[in-house]
Design a protein around this motif. Structure first.
Motif, PDB file in Angstrom:
ATOM      1  N   LEU A  41       1.986   2.171   2.797  1.00 23.32           N
ATOM      2  CA  LEU A  41       1.014   1.119   2.484  1.00 23.32           C
ATOM      3  C   LEU A  41      -0.380   1.507   2.948  1.00 23.32           C
ATOM      4  CD1 LEU A  41       2.865  -2.219   3.225  1.00 23.32           C
ATOM      5  CD2 LEU A  41       1.935  -1.465   1.055  1.00 23.32           C
ATOM      6  N   TYR A  42      -0.484   2.135   4.099  1.00 30.43           N
ATOM      7  CA  TYR A  42      -1.780   2.589   4.606  1.00 30.43           C
ATOM      8  C   TYR A  42      -2.383   3.648   3.689  1.00 30.43           C
ATOM      9  CZ  TYR A  42      -5.123   5.059   7.526  1.00 30.43           C
ATOM     10  OH  TYR A  42      -6.250   5.682   7.996  1.00 30.43           O
ATOM     11  N   VAL A  43      -1.578   4.606   3.264  1.00 29.74           N
ATOM     12  CA  VAL A  43      -2.070   5.673   2.381  1.00 29.74           C
ATOM     13  C   VAL A  43      -2.504   5.092   1.042  1.00 29.74           C
ATOM     14  CG1 VAL A  43      -1.366   7.737   1.101  1.00 29.74           C
ATOM     15  CG2 VAL A  43      -0.781   7.504   3.508  1.00 29.74           C
ATOM     16  N   ILE A  44      -1.750   4.155   0.512  1.00 34.03           N
ATOM     17  CA  ILE A  44      -2.116   3.529  -0.762  1.00 34.03           C
ATOM     18  C   ILE A  44      -3.413   2.752  -0.603  1.00 34.03           C
ATOM     19  CG2 ILE A  44      -1.438   1.710  -2.388  1.00 34.03           C
ATOM     20  CD1 ILE A  44       1.424   2.758  -2.133  1.00 34.03           C
ATOM     21  N   TYR A  45      -3.587   2.059   0.506  1.00 37.55           N
ATOM     22  CA  TYR A  45      -4.821   1.317   0.755  1.00 37.55           C
ATOM     23  C   TYR A  45      -6.020   2.257   0.813  1.00 37.55           C
ATOM     24  CZ  TYR A  45      -8.309  -1.444   3.215  1.00 37.55           C
ATOM     25  OH  TYR A  45      -9.469  -2.064   3.570  1.00 37.55           O
ATOM     26  N   LYS A  46      -5.845   3.405   1.476  1.00 33.71           N
ATOM     27  CA  LYS A  46      -6.946   4.366   1.585  1.00 33.71           C
ATOM     28  C   LYS A  46      -7.275   5.015   0.244  1.00 33.71           C
ATOM     29  CE  LYS A  46      -8.383   4.495   5.760  1.00 33.71           C
ATOM     30  NZ  LYS A  46      -9.750   4.163   6.063  1.00 33.71           N
ATOM     31  N   ASN A  47      -6.272   5.241  -0.612  1.00 36.25           N
ATOM     32  CA  ASN A  47      -6.486   5.936  -1.884  1.00 36.25           C
ATOM     33  C   ASN A  47      -6.729   4.994  -3.055  1.00 36.25           C
ATOM     34  OD1 ASN A  47      -6.213   8.482  -0.790  1.00 36.25           O
ATOM     35  ND2 ASN A  47      -3.997   8.458  -1.005  1.00 36.25           N
ATOM     36  N   TRP A  48      -6.858   3.703  -2.819  1.00 36.47           N
ATOM     37  CA  TRP A  48      -6.974   2.750  -3.919  1.00 36.47           C
ATOM     38  C   TRP A  48      -8.242   2.993  -4.746  1.00 36.47           C
ATOM     39  CZ3 TRP A  48      -3.688  -0.287  -6.265  1.00 36.47           C
ATOM     40  CH2 TRP A  48      -4.160  -1.254  -7.129  1.00 36.47           C
ATOM     41  N   ASN A  49      -9.366   3.196  -4.115  1.00 36.07           N
ATOM     42  CA  ASN A  49     -10.618   3.362  -4.855  1.00 36.07           C
ATOM     43  C   ASN A  49     -11.134   4.787  -4.850  1.00 36.07           C
ATOM     44  OD1 ASN A  49     -10.917   0.730  -5.751  1.00 36.07           O
ATOM     45  ND2 ASN A  49     -11.800   0.080  -3.809  1.00 36.07           N
ATOM     46  N   ASN A  50     -10.325   5.745  -4.450  1.00 41.52           N
ATOM     47  CA  ASN A  50     -10.751   7.144  -4.502  1.00 41.52           C
ATOM     48  C   ASN A  50     -10.714   7.639  -5.938  1.00 41.52           C
ATOM     49  OD1 ASN A  50     -11.247   7.442  -1.849  1.00 41.52           O
ATOM     50  ND2 ASN A  50      -9.439   8.650  -1.390  1.00 41.52           N
ATOM     51  N   GLU A  51     -11.835   8.059  -6.400  1.00 35.30           N
ATOM     52  CA  GLU A  51     -11.903   8.660  -7.719  1.00 35.30           C
ATOM     53  C   GLU A  51     -12.510  10.036  -7.554  1.00 35.30           C
ATOM     54  OE1 GLU A  51     -13.560   6.224 -10.715  1.00 35.30           O
ATOM     55  OE2 GLU A  51     -12.515   4.444 -10.021  1.00 35.30           O
ATOM     56  N   MET A  72      -3.545   3.822 -15.296  1.00 33.10           N
ATOM     57  CA  MET A  72      -2.170   4.173 -15.013  1.00 33.10           C
ATOM     58  C   MET A  72      -1.976   4.496 -13.529  1.00 33.10           C
ATOM     59  SD  MET A  72       0.677   4.491 -16.483  1.00 33.10           S
ATOM     60  CE  MET A  72       2.251   5.207 -16.294  1.00 33.10           C
ATOM     61  N   LYS A  73      -2.992   5.174 -12.945  1.00 34.94           N
ATOM     62  CA  LYS A  73      -2.888   5.533 -11.528  1.00 34.94           C
ATOM     63  C   LYS A  73      -2.864   4.284 -10.652  1.00 34.94           C
ATOM     64  CE  LYS A  73      -5.210   7.995  -7.852  1.00 34.94           C
ATOM     65  NZ  LYS A  73      -6.387   8.695  -7.412  1.00 34.94           N
ATOM     66  N   LYS A  74      -3.701   3.318 -10.980  1.00 36.31           N
ATOM     67  CA  LYS A  74      -3.734   2.082 -10.186  1.00 36.31           C
ATOM     68  C   LYS A  74      -2.414   1.318 -10.311  1.00 36.31           C
ATOM     69  CE  LYS A  74      -8.352   1.551  -9.259  1.00 36.31           C
ATOM     70  NZ  LYS A  74      -9.016   1.071  -8.129  1.00 36.31           N
ATOM     71  N   PHE A  75      -1.821   1.350 -11.501  1.00 35.53           N
ATOM     72  CA  PHE A  75      -0.547   0.666 -11.688  1.00 35.53           C
ATOM     73  C   PHE A  75       0.539   1.303 -10.836  1.00 35.53           C
ATOM     74  CE2 PHE A  75       3.556   0.337 -13.908  1.00 35.53           C
ATOM     75  CZ  PHE A  75       3.735  -1.038 -13.815  1.00 35.53           C
ATOM     76  N   LEU A  76       0.575   2.646 -10.807  1.00 31.94           N
ATOM     77  CA  LEU A  76       1.575   3.332  -9.991  1.00 31.94           C
ATOM     78  C   LEU A  76       1.331   3.094  -8.500  1.00 31.94           C
ATOM     79  CD1 LEU A  76       1.958   6.700 -11.916  1.00 31.94           C
ATOM     80  CD2 LEU A  76       3.543   4.779 -11.854  1.00 31.94           C
ATOM     81  N   LEU A  77       0.060   3.060  -8.091  1.00 30.34           N
ATOM     82  CA  LEU A  77      -0.246   2.747  -6.698  1.00 30.34           C
ATOM     83  C   LEU A  77       0.190   1.322  -6.354  1.00 30.34           C
ATOM     84  CD1 LEU A  77      -3.746   4.382  -6.148  1.00 30.34           C
ATOM     85  CD2 LEU A  77      -1.585   5.051  -5.107  1.00 30.34           C
ATOM     86  N   PHE A  78      -0.060   0.397  -7.271  1.00 31.83           N
ATOM     87  CA  PHE A  78       0.344  -0.992  -7.053  1.00 31.83           C
ATOM     88  C   PHE A  78       1.861  -1.105  -6.954  1.00 31.83           C
ATOM     89  CE2 PHE A  78       1.726  -5.096  -8.774  1.00 31.83           C
ATOM     90  CZ  PHE A  78       1.164  -5.934  -7.821  1.00 31.83           C
ATOM     91  N   LEU A  79       2.568  -0.408  -7.847  1.00 25.46           N
ATOM     92  CA  LEU A  79       4.023  -0.455  -7.841  1.00 25.46           C
ATOM     93  C   LEU A  79       4.583   0.156  -6.555  1.00 25.46           C
ATOM     94  CD1 LEU A  79       6.400  -1.309  -9.626  1.00 25.46           C
ATOM     95  CD2 LEU A  79       6.431   1.013 -10.527  1.00 25.46           C
TER      96      LEU A  79
END
Length: 114
Positions: A80-90, A1-8
């Motif tokens: 977009l930069y913040v989303i790119y940085k947080n894409w694989n942060n778990e 769900m988090k990845k979907f919201l980041l993608f959106l």
């Protein structure tokens, strides 16, 4: 769900960035022209020339202010930069081991926080 919201969020930010690409370019050009006018203003010694450069600078500033929609594009680029940085942060789970040196390091780190 988090990845979907980041993608959106990234998709919306990308569309906003593309929609405001023209004002971004014009804002960049007006800032560059304003820099050139400032350099010429500082070089000249004549009062009339300085007045002319100030008038030209004011005209360029009015062009720059009219492109304030570019700020929306800058914010979209930052998102977009913040989303790119947080894409694989778990979130990492704390490690629990029986090693006394690891526990000592954790306790020392907690002690130094205060």
């Amino acid at each position: 769900m988090k990845k979907f919201l980041l993608f959106l969020g990234g998709l919306i930010a990308a569309l906003l960035l593309l929609a405001n690409l023209g004002p971004l370019v014009l804002l960049g050009v007006s800032i560059w022209l304003l820099y050139l006018v400032f350099k010429q203003f500082m070089k000249t010694d004549s009062t009339m020339a300085k007045i002319a450069w100030v008038l030209i600078g004011l005209a360029i500033i009015s062009i720059g202010i009219s492109n304030m929609y570019a700020v929306i594009g800058i914010v979209a680029a930052y998102i977009l930069y913040v989303i790119y940085k947080n894409w694989n942060n778990e979130p990492k789970e704390p490690q629990t081991t029986d090693d006394p040196f690891v526990n000592f390091e954790q306790q020392w780190g907690e002690f130094n926080k205060y």
